[in-house]
Design an enzyme around this catalytic site. Structure first.
Site: not given
Lengths: 311, 311
Positions: A14-15, A17, A109, A191, A195, A199, A261
């Protein structure tokens, strides 16, 4: 570690990788992408990255693109950038790429990913990393790299080894700032401090990061969530910096109107990474006897809006 | 109480005030509406009510419509159906209508309204009531009465008196089922058991009631919120029925896709009734030493989405 040029496989491009794979390929690495949605576009046109650090294009003749993992070469390093909601595919996607020496680095994540990989492939072959990057996919094979771009990685088992430094070096020499962590768990929790609120609230309210902290009420709520994650981390023995909340807020202000995401997943009707980003942290906080009522309700609200379970 | 036909003033004739006022007028009461937004439409065409109990129309010659409270007659009963977010206007809107005998019945949402009126006009003149009605305004002077329609009312100070029964009788003889409560506080908290989750979550997620309980995750979260309100009520000495959560859920299922008033307020950019429906209950729960983490976070989230404070 390697005399020949190491083979790097990117699983789940995806974005995140796509971006890191394209960077490694841009700097001469032998990168093999496993793609689904973007296979045709990337095989045809490669990766097109609009980047705050300078736009670049990685043409198809400088990368290797696969739709089927069985057709990929054995890899020295497998970089896992799958959504954690697809973790039931880790065995079938990674096993065909492995030799006895293959290392697996998950950039996914949340919590629990290294543990899952360690069960499948042995703890000694697993590394974990956090991608600090604002990046969105804007179309097939097209990425928008909005801000940041660094990686922090570490060994799942024990402290850094020569191989850890070597892999970090591959990123560093590819235009990707990369730190090696002494304690991967510390990095994972650090992190999460960002997140979980962004998120979680971003998905629940369908709001971008700037909107979440546009009002005093928003700053208060985001800060309250952050303080719970910090308290849980510290109860687990992971000391966080005293000004962490303020730093994370300042840093988020600089991002502008960023869609996390999880917000994008909700908008696009994909399953949310509730288990890795909210549920496993909640479980570990409970085990550490730390009250995390905001995290708990964010978890409950995320289940409500999760396209995987919503009616 | 009255030989002549009592004068009833309705202050804040949105959907709830409009509906109950139109019912009272339909059954021969002398009803005076203070209107802003719908003044022209109602003076011209009266109230048009599409109702699950039978549609009806209340023509303008059978009601009295005002834009300015100074032009209204002194009232025997003032029914307050203002949004609680306009409670700073209670003094200026009600004072001109009062005699020494005027009673004031607030049908507003949440907690704290009788207390406010009692400070302004003396506790002995205040009654409170809960409207159990699914009703939406569909246009100027046009209401859609979707379900239910009853009222429960009680004295702010002490138990029922003859006047309490008399006012209840006016409603009862106007097609409005009306109970008299021995303890108004009990009624207020019993209604919060529904209002907190459905108004709170409905506004935060911008979801109708049916969607909130369409999944197991939704039923669990709504139930968790309800249990907190029940626990707070019971700590305040207000015993709730043991099957209350199940009954409220069953009852909500029968409503279909209902937009709570707080969801509508958010959609229409009006201030949310956060203070009355979420904040004052939270304050009272805290004073009673009851942990209400879901209520707390709902309050914080409602502040975030409140058009009154949002950027």
């Amino acid at each position: 570690m390697h005399r020949r040029r190491p083979v790097i496989a990117i699983i789940g491009a995806g974005a995140v990788g796509g971006y890191y794979g394209a960077r490694l390929a841009q700097h001469g690495h032998d990168v093999h992408f496993l793609l689904r949605r973007d296979f045709d576009a990337v095989r045809e046109n490669g990766w097109t990255v609009r980047s705050h650090a300078g736009d670049f294009h990685m043409p198809p003749d400088r990368i290797d693109v696969h739709r089927d993992v069985q057709a990929m070469p054995r890899a020295d390093l497998v970089i896992v950038a799958l959504k954690t909601t697809a973790n039931d595919q880790l065995q079938s996607l990674i096993a065909p790429l492995r030799t006895n020496d293959t290392l697996i680095l998950t950039l996914q994540n949340g919590l629990g990913n290294e543990e899952r990989l360690a069960e499948l492939f042995g703890p000694d072959h697993i590394l974990g990393g956090m991608a600090f990057v604002c990046i969105n996919r804007t179309g097939p094979g097209a990425l928008h790299h909005i801000a940041e771009g660094s990686i922090r990685l570490g060994e799942f088992h024990g402290g850094p080894r020569p191989r850890t430094q070597e892999i970090a070096g591959w990123f560093q020499s590819s235009g990707v700032p990369c730190d090696v962590l002494n304690d991967l768990r510390w990095g994972r929790w650090a992190k999460l401090v960002w997140n979980v609120p962004f998120n979680g609230l971003g998905a629940v309210l369908d709001w971008t990061t700037d909107r979440l902290i546009a009002t005093e009420a928003g700053v208060q709520l985001v800060s309250a969530v952050m303080r719970e994650i910090i308290a849980a981390a510290e109860a687990l023995g992971l000391k966080m910096p005293p000004d962490m909340v303020e730093r994370q807020l300042a840093h988020t202000r600089a991002m502008g109107a960023y869609q996390t995401s999880m917000q994008i997943d909700r908008r696009e009707g994909r399953p949310l990474e509730v288990e890795a980003i909210l549920c496993e942290p909640l479980r570990q906080a409970r085990r550490a006897n730390v009250a995390t009522p905001h995290l708990h309700m964010l978890y409950e609200l995320a289940l409500l809006v999760d396209p995987a379970t919503a009616g």
